[in-house]
Scaffold this active site. Structure first.
Site, mmCIF file in Angstrom:
data_model
loop_
_atom_site.group_PDB
_atom_site.id
_atom_site.type_symbol
_atom_site.label_atom_id
_atom_site.label_comp_id
_atom_site.label_asym_id
_atom_site.label_seq_id
_atom_site.Cartn_x
_atom_site.Cartn_y
_atom_site.Cartn_z
ATOM 1 N N ASP A 125 -21.117 -88.775 -12.645
ATOM 2 C CA ASP A 125 -21.671 -87.856 -13.723
ATOM 3 C C ASP A 125 -21.629 -88.810 -14.767
ATOM 4 O OD1 ASP A 125 -18.908 -88.253 -14.265
ATOM 5 O OD2 ASP A 125 -18.217 -86.407 -14.154
ATOM 6 N N ASP A 171 -20.183 -79.410 -7.141
ATOM 7 C CA ASP A 171 -18.839 -80.058 -7.131
ATOM 8 C C ASP A 171 -17.825 -79.514 -7.956
ATOM 9 O OD1 ASP A 171 -18.089 -81.791 -9.915
ATOM 10 O OD2 ASP A 171 -20.034 -81.051 -9.808
ATOM 11 N N CYS A 211 -8.338 -71.789 11.081
ATOM 12 C CA CYS A 211 -8.795 -73.222 10.811
ATOM 13 C C CYS A 211 -8.364 -74.028 11.939
ATOM 14 C CB CYS A 211 -8.284 -73.575 9.627
ATOM 15 S SG CYS A 211 -8.694 -75.228 8.956
ATOM 16 N N CYS A 236 -8.477 -77.618 11.179
ATOM 17 C CA CYS A 236 -8.172 -78.754 10.429
ATOM 18 C C CYS A 236 -6.870 -79.290 10.761
ATOM 19 C CB CYS A 236 -8.224 -78.719 8.736
ATOM 20 S SG CYS A 236 -6.722 -78.231 8.116
ATOM 21 N N CYS A 255 -3.632 -77.663 9.822
ATOM 22 C CA CYS A 255 -3.547 -76.113 10.519
ATOM 23 C C CYS A 255 -3.059 -76.444 11.928
ATOM 24 C CB CYS A 255 -4.625 -75.280 10.302
ATOM 25 S SG CYS A 255 -4.762 -75.115 8.617
ATOM 26 N N HIS A 303 -6.380 -79.718 3.852
ATOM 27 C CA HIS A 303 -6.896 -78.415 4.456
ATOM 28 C C HIS A 303 -7.950 -77.775 3.439
ATOM 29 C CE1 HIS A 303 -6.980 -74.142 5.299
ATOM 30 N NE2 HIS A 303 -7.033 -74.057 4.193
#
Length: 372
Positions: free
Chosen positions: A93, A267, A305, A307, A310, A336
């Site tokens: 940015d 974002d 989940c 991931c 998890c 996560h």
């Protein structure tokens, strides 16, 4: 090679776009969520972990990197990609939002913004030319024009003057840009919550013919229904053959609603920030892991989940880490949360491909606890 957009499909049910953004550091499937790496790092995550969760592009911050360690040092290191060991796309940015949020610490003139560093109080000046010089040195794939972000609420006259300055600054940014063949400079549409001013800004910025466009000045404290309304009339004025980026938005409902209104890129610091405060996004809504109800809860953070967090750790363990102020708490919950949003975007892309995004929204909202 600069940045180009390829439109693959428009969802028959919702009008949302499925596409690809091609960059010098790889192709990005859109709609996409970009994790924020403010200081050349996504807080608590290694670049290898970002790849594990399939982050395609990350965002870094011009204002912060200018102050520390300095854009010249990063340029010496071979650019931001090399400095932080990330070989996928990066968007930076312009630093405008950070400078404007300094309040009493900054003074806006036609030339640019004079401000005091939040680190040590030292005086600095960023002009449109300086913002581009810093981003050219950083070497990011997508760079942003230096704009003035009007606060909410703000008077019509104030917002009109502000957006017209943003247009003048956008022209100066384009003239100052030294690497248009390597870095895509995106223009930013302002105009606050006023339809006539959004149209004026869109016309003026699009006339400058940037390779992509952002909608700025939203998610600054206005109610969500107002943000959706602004998007509804702003995105139709934006070119269909270029990427559209909504700045600073990252809650699951806003991502889905933004996609339905034609946005490709998002974002936000939200998933990493709330992770450090002990809050996780899950398929059934927020889990505030620090709460006492999870003391003896040996289920995964999100049973639906896949991931790393998890698969390996329980809510009870994560709560213990948080209460003990262990760094691992922030790492595991951040992992996560980012995985959750990146996976959400994957599901959104699949729903667009199958012409069922509105059905997906309804199902997701019901499970997450949002009003449908």
């Amino acid at each position: 090679m600069t940045v180009t957009y390829e439109n693959i499909k428009v969802c028959k049910q919702s009008g949302a776009r499925l596409g690809r953004v091609h960059t010098p550091h790889g192709t990005i499937d859109t709609p996409v969520f970009m994790p924020v790496g403010t200081q050349a790092t996504v807080k608590a995550m290694t670049t290898e972990e970002l790849k594990e969760i399939e982050a395609q592009i990350i965002l870094s911050n011009t204002y912060h990197l200018y102050l520390r360690p300095g854009h010249k040092l990063i340029e010496k290191a071979g650019g931001l990609h090399k400095f932080m060991n990330w070989d996928r796309a990066i968007l930076t940015d312009s630093g405008g939002f950070q400078v404007f949020s300094l309040g009493d610490l900054r003074k806006i003139t036609e030339e640019g913004v004079e401000f005091r560093s939040h680190l040590d109080g030292s005086k600095h000046f960023i002009s449109p030319e300086k913002a581009i010089e810093i981003q050219n040195a950083l070497g990011s794939d997508i760079i942003m024009a230096f704009d003035e972000c009007a606060p909410y609420p703000a008077e019509h006259t104030y917002v009109k003057n502000s957006l017209e300055r943003t247009t003048r600054w956008a022209k100066r940014c384009k003239e100052a840009h030294q690497k248009p063949d390597q870095q895509a400079l995106f223009g930013i549409i302002q105009g606050g919550m006023y339809k006539d001013l959004r149209e004026q800004s869109a016309n003026e910025i699009i006339e400058l013919d940037f390779p992509g466009y952002a909608v700025g000045g939203l998610s600054v404290g206005e109610p969500k229904h107002l943000m959706y309304e602004v998007l509804e009339y702003t995105t139709p004025w934006m070119p269909a053959n270029k990427p559209r980026y909504l700045m600073g938005v990252g809650t699951p409902d806003c991502l889905i609603e933004g996609v339905i209104r034609g946005i490709d890129m998002f974002d936000c610091v939200l998933p990493t920030r709330i992770a450090r405060n002990g809050t996780a996004m899950t398929s059934v809504g927020k889990v505030v892991i620090k709460n006492a109800q999870y003391t003896e809860d040996f289920l995964p953070l999100d049973p639906n989940c896949e991931c790393y967090t998890c698969k390996n750790y329980s809510r009870a363990y994560l709560r213990h880490l948080y209460k003990a102020q262990e760094i691992l708490s922030a790492r595991l919950v951040t992992y996560h949360n980012l995985h959750f949003l990146i996976d959400l975007m994957k599901q959104i892309r699949k729903a667009i491909m199958e012409d069922r995004l509105l059905d997906f929204r309804k199902e997701f909202f019901q499970k997450y606890g949002y009003e449908v």
